[in-house]
Design a protein around this motif. Structure first.
Motif, short mmCIF file in Angstrom:
data_model
loop_
_atom_site.label_atom_id
_atom_site.label_comp_id
_atom_site.label_asym_id
_atom_site.label_seq_id
_atom_site.Cartn_x
_atom_site.Cartn_y
_atom_site.Cartn_z
N ASN A 649 0.86 -1.19 0.00
CA ASN A 649 0.00 0.00 0.00
C ASN A 649 0.89 1.24 0.00
OD1 ASN A 649 -2.06 1.84 0.21
ND2 ASN A 649 -2.53 1.40 2.36
N ASN A 650 0.90 1.95 -1.12
CA ASN A 650 1.66 3.20 -1.21
C ASN A 650 0.77 4.37 -0.82
OD1 ASN A 650 4.28 2.29 -2.17
ND2 ASN A 650 3.24 1.76 -4.08
N ALA A 651 1.39 5.42 -0.32
CA ALA A 651 0.64 6.54 0.24
C ALA A 651 -0.19 7.24 -0.83
CB ALA A 651 1.59 7.53 0.89
N GLY A 652 -1.33 7.76 -0.40
CA GLY A 652 -2.18 8.58 -1.25
C GLY A 652 -2.62 7.86 -2.50
N LEU A 653 -2.48 8.55 -3.66
CA LEU A 653 -2.94 8.00 -4.93
C LEU A 653 -1.82 7.30 -5.70
CD1 LEU A 653 -5.30 10.86 -6.16
CD2 LEU A 653 -5.92 8.69 -5.07
N GLY A 751 6.02 5.42 0.39
CA GLY A 751 5.79 6.46 -0.61
C GLY A 751 5.30 7.77 -0.05
N LYS A 752 5.42 8.01 1.25
CA LYS A 752 4.99 9.29 1.79
C LYS A 752 5.99 10.38 1.45
CE LYS A 752 2.40 7.73 5.87
NZ LYS A 752 2.28 7.85 7.35
N PRO A 753 5.52 11.60 1.13
CA PRO A 753 6.46 12.72 0.87
C PRO A 753 7.16 13.13 2.16
CG PRO A 753 4.19 13.49 0.86
CD PRO A 753 4.12 12.00 0.94
N SER A 852 0.85 17.85 1.49
CA SER A 852 0.24 16.99 0.47
C SER A 852 0.83 17.31 -0.89
CB SER A 852 -1.28 17.20 0.41
OG SER A 852 -1.89 16.68 1.55
N THR A 853 1.32 16.26 -1.56
CA THR A 853 1.73 16.40 -2.95
C THR A 853 0.55 16.01 -3.84
OG1 THR A 853 2.53 14.14 -3.12
CG2 THR A 853 4.06 15.79 -2.26
#
Length: 955
Positions: A649-653, A751-753, A852-853
């Motif tokens: 599970n990678n962050a966000g989209l 994958g979080k910024p 948020s990116t």
């Protein structure tokens, strides 16, 4: 052995007031064989115990636990010490006052309570929601990790559980863990409860959802995960007589055609093939098509012998649902008592031996109790009374566990009925006789008919539940029904009740049901005719109401002749497919209404080989209408083992990945799914398959390697950052889709910024709030930093009941620099709606800021804020000549004004006595010098209201 009766009674009376219990066997318990009885139980059941003792020759010694010495004493030889080292039996079932049971084991020289029995272990997770609310999750795995559920000495199998407290729900969940190979959902085994009360109790239920036991936790529940032991209290108390199953004492020995439960009467309608009907005297419903005999109503269930299906024992709910085969034996004289069903077993050659089967059994044969050829069963407490065809129909007694067998009467008997502590019966010559249950006394009663004075010849008989009246068929008068008071006289006189022939008599309340060949009637209360006979005596008129098949007011216009299974038969046991059959089908009736109609399915279908893709054909009959329904139960695809799946599970989209059989490093999984070419693998967000996230079809592998697949989830089909599970199915060619298998997401979110708190300076300006509600928007400022990039959005969160709630967002702002060699920096100034953050003493006075990116959101940086400062006063201009600086701002004469160099801004309402007052509001002169940061506060009554600051400008 006759002296036992006196001894038991004397011990019971002598110790009636002594109820103190030791950690070992409770004091003054009477030990008979492998059973021990509390004094309270003895006082309630002393006659029954005497029957056992006086009819048994196998126990030469009986013991009791002497409270005064705390020793086991022989009742027959109290002066000789008992050798406890060689004492038998080693295991005892103890009967408490209320009849509940506990296991005790001989440990050393004393009996100790079995620590394993009457226990259950549960995994209880408690999360705090606010200060007084909790979210509680309970599962009862029944395994060797958390712990076992042990309801001994009860024999009903624990299948379900409930949790209750002051905020109870009616949810019932399964005991155990989901069988992923059968596609079972975790939700079936997990009970969630939002509650203010952590004093929960656990209820253990049987397969027919009968309460077996209730347990209280050992220790106090804490926030977090708890492994909790529950001490079970034996709540399932076997009834002391078969009347407790809501059937009359004599009805079951009259073919058991009727029974009563509350306001409803249940009966086998001979006018409609013996189908089961229910009536409250106003409305009547057919609930089953089976030709039912020996009807027992116990709680919400009806147990009966199904003459349509070889006299197998069936059960069905009182609403007509849940119809199942309990026992495959050919059975008659069926009696439900406590945890067991007792019956006379037939082997095809006539009446057979007595057997018992557990009430929650499923298609099981029974266990033999005695090899005697038995008819006319009575179950009273732990004793069964019956007529023994091997012994000329003599009356015998046997304990429900097969011990204590003895003869009660040598007479050839039939229609034995227990009433007034006696067994009444009819002899071969039609006499009414009786005997005490222990066979100690017996007698006969002459029954004469009041209208003729002649002696009656009894063909059949039944006795009311209160033991006051006997109804009988007189063979000397064409088997017509008479009624006589059942009193302790040598002769009683009966009056005619019906002028019709009868075989069997069933009594329900004030109604007399009787059978006549293949028909059934209710005998109406006799009425006095206005005419009299030649001797001036009253003439009675007799009438009966035939029990017929009611005419249906509505007809079926249309219905789905092919029913739909309740769920896919995932890895189903071919001997237990009833759970897939719907209880009802939808039909359009002749008045255009839509009804849900009961269906009786043939529970003995022809079964296929059971190979994947095979099907089983069921046929059913719509109850009351005779219309036929079919159902094809196809075997669903084999589910994917959860351990053969890995989720990234990678962050966000950012794209997420689902790996099956081979993980993201190319390594085969420890557990592998038996994939086949052409299988379709689907990934769902939820167990109900409401949202499909992705799918793939298995294709041949290169070089014959292990079949595997990787499913990529993109855009709006990606997983949420807090997702804990995905749900995976397999659909093989030509076979139904499997039930979803729950797969836990074990890998950490990736994958979080980046958002490094050491490189970010966050300032929070929190304005106070006046009693009249006046306040200002608060400000969150992020100083220029390289941690922010073009297009980023800064989010501000606060905690609400321990849950983070976003309160504001703002796009970042580029910060230009005259130095072309400076790194690019961005800042953010975020306005927080007034009142969204307020300082609370001892509270969580923090905000949480994330970056948020385009695809994902960073972890949060915490920023604290203090008490609400004074409101903004407005723009200030402080200028003039050196030493003569004027405050150029319109000042309100209603308020006082003060100033201070370098502030800071005071707390709203703070005392400003340490500031310098500005006396002349029309010509405000401040003693400040050029460049000083001057704070000016507006005050009322010496308390700060508003404040602003500016740089002093002086030439």
């Amino acid at each position: 052995m006759k002296k036992i009766k006196v001894l038991v009674a004397s011990v019971a009376m002598a110790t009636m007031l002594s109820t103190t219990a030791f950690a070992a066997l409770p004091g003054y318990a009477i030990i008979i064989g492998d059973k021990a009885y509390d004094i309270g139980y003895i006082s309630k059941n002393v006659k029954q115990l005497n029957d056992i003792l006086n009819n048994s020759s196998q126990y030469t010694n009986i013991y009791y636990n002497d409270l005064s010495s705390n020793k086991i004493v022989n009742l027959f030889d109290p002066n000789t010490p008992v050798d406890m080292a060689n004492f038998t039996p080693k295991n005892i079932t103890y009967y408490n006052t209320d009849g509940s049971k506990t296991n005790y084991n001989l440990v050393g020289t004393s009996f100790e309570k079995d620590s394993q029995s009457s226990t259950a272990y549960a995994e209880v997770t408690v999360n705090s929601v606010g200060s007084t609310m909790y979210f509680v999750s309970v599962r009862v795995p029944n395994d060797n990790v958390v712990g076992k559920v042990d309801v001994r000495p009860n024999t009903l199998e624990p299948k379900y559980f409930k949790v209750y407290n002051n905020n109870s729900s009616d949810l019932i969940k399964k005991i155990g863990t989901p069988d992923t190979l059968k596609g079972e959902s975790n939700d079936d085994y997990l009970l969630n409860l939002v509650t203010t009360d952590l004093n929960i109790k656990l209820q253990v239920l049987s397969s027919d959802k009968t309460l077996i036991a209730t347990g209280t936790p050992v220790g106090q529940l804490q926030v977090g995960k708890n492994i909790v032991e529950f001490k079970l209290n034996n709540s399932f108390i076997p009834p002391t007589s078969n009347i407790s199953n809501n059937n009359g004492l004599g009805n079951l020995n009259n073919n058991g055609l009727t029974s009563q439960q509350g306001d409803w009467t249940y009966y086998s309608n001979a006018g409609d093939g013996g189908g089961i009907y229910k009536t409250n005297g106003i409305q009547s419903y057919k609930i089953c098509e089976d030709n039912a005999k020996f009807i027992n109503v116990v709680g919400d269930w009806i147990y009966y012998s199904n003459y349509t299906d070889g006299q197998k024992i069936y059960k069905i709910r009182t609403d007509g649902t849940g119809r199942r085969i309990v026992c495959t034996d050919q059975a008659s004289y069926v009696v439900v008592s406590g945890e067991y069903i007792y019956y006379s077993y037939h082997s095809g050659t006539g009446v057979g031996n007595i057997r018992k089967v557990n009430r929650d059994a499923n298609k099981s044969p029974g266990t033999p109790i005695t090899n005697d050829e038995a008819e006319f069963l009575i179950v009273s407490g732990d004793m069964i009374y019956f007529t023994n065809k091997y012994q000329g129909n003599a009356i015998y007694a046997v304990h429900t566990d097969g011990t204590y067998r003895t003869k009660v009467s040598s007479d050839s008997a039939k229609f034995i009925t227990l009433a007034n502590d006696k067994i009444y019966y009819i002899t071969d010559t039609g006499q009414l006789k009786w005997t005490l249950k222990n066979g100690g006394s017996s007698g006969s009663t002459v029954v004469s008919n009041g209208n003729t004075g002649s002696n009656a010849v009894l063909y059949s008989m039944n006795i009311t539940d209160d033991g006051k009246w006997m109804y009988y068929a007189d063979a000397s008068d064409g088997n017509k029904i008479y009624r006589a008071p059942l009193v302790d006289y040598l002769r009683i006189s009966g009056d005619k009740y019906s002028d019709d022939y009868t075989n069997f008599i069933n009594l329900v309340g004030d109604k007399v049901y009787y059978s006549k060949g293949n028909a059934m009637f209710i005998a109406n209360q006799p009425k006095i005719s206005p005419n009299k006979d030649s001797n001036g005596r009253a003439i009675y008129q007799y009438s009966s109401t035939a029990i017929v098949k009611p005419k249906q007011d509505l007809k079926i216009v249309s219905y789905d002749k092919v029913a739909t299974p309740t769920k896919n038969a995932v890895g189903a046991d071919l001997n237990n497919l009833e759970e897939y059959l719907p209880d009802k089908v939808t039909a359009v009736m002749s008045d255009n209404s839509v009804h849900e109609l009961l269906v009786d399915w043939d529970l003995n279908p022809k079964k296929g080989s059971g190979a994947k893709g095979s099907s089983i054909q069921y046929t059913g009959t719509i109850v009351g209408y005779g219309a036929k329904v079919t159902l094809s139960l196809s075997m669903a695809s084999e589910p994917i083992p959860a351990k053969s799946v890995k989720v990234i599970n990678n962050a966000g989209l950012l794209d997420d990945k689902i790996y099956i059989n081979v993980d993201d490093t190319g390594k085969p999984m420890d557990v592998k799914a038996s994939l086949q070419v052409g299988d379709t693998i689907k990934v769902y967000r939820d167990p109900n398959k409401a949202e499909l996230l992705g799918q793939d079809i298995i294709v041949p592998s290169v070089a014959g390697n292990l079949l595997s697949t990787t499913i990529t989830l993109r855009k709006e089909k990606t997983l949420t950052d807090d997702a804990k599970y995905v749900y995976v199915t397999r659909t093989s060619p030509g076979v139904l889709e499997s039930e979803p298998v729950q797969v836990e997401i074990k890998e950490a979110l990736s994958g979080k910024p980046g958002f490094d708190s050491s490189k970010v300076n966050i300032a929070v300006t929190n304005y106070g709030k006046l009693p009249n509600g006046l306040t200002e928007n608060d400000i969150v400022e992020i100083a220029p930093t390289t941690e922010l990039q073009q297009g980023d959005i800064v989010n501000v969160y606060k905690l609400v009941d321990n849950v983070r709630v976003r309160i504001a967002s703002q796009m970042v702002e580029y910060v230009p620099s005259p130095n072309p060699f400076d790194p690019i920096k961005f800042k953010a100034t975020i306005s927080i709606p007034a009142g969204y953050i307020e300082y609370k003493a001892g509270g969580d006075n923090k905000i949480y800021v994330t970056r948020s990116t385009q695809f994902a959101e960073s972890d949060a940086i915490e920023a604290s804020f203090g008490d609400g400062i004074a409101l903004p006063l407005g723009q200030l201009v402080i200028s003039g000549t050196a030493g003569n600086v004027l405050l150029r701002n319109q000042l309100d004469a209603q308020y006082d004004y003060y100033y201070k160099v370098n502030g800071p801004t005071p707390i709203l309402g703070e005392d400003v006595s340490g500031w310098t007052k500005i006396n002349d509001l029309n010509n405000p002169v401040l003693s400040v010098t050029d460049g000083q940061d001057v704070y000016v506060v507006q005050a009322y009554g010496g308390k700060a209201l508003k404040c602003s600051h500016a740089k002093a400008i002086a030439p």
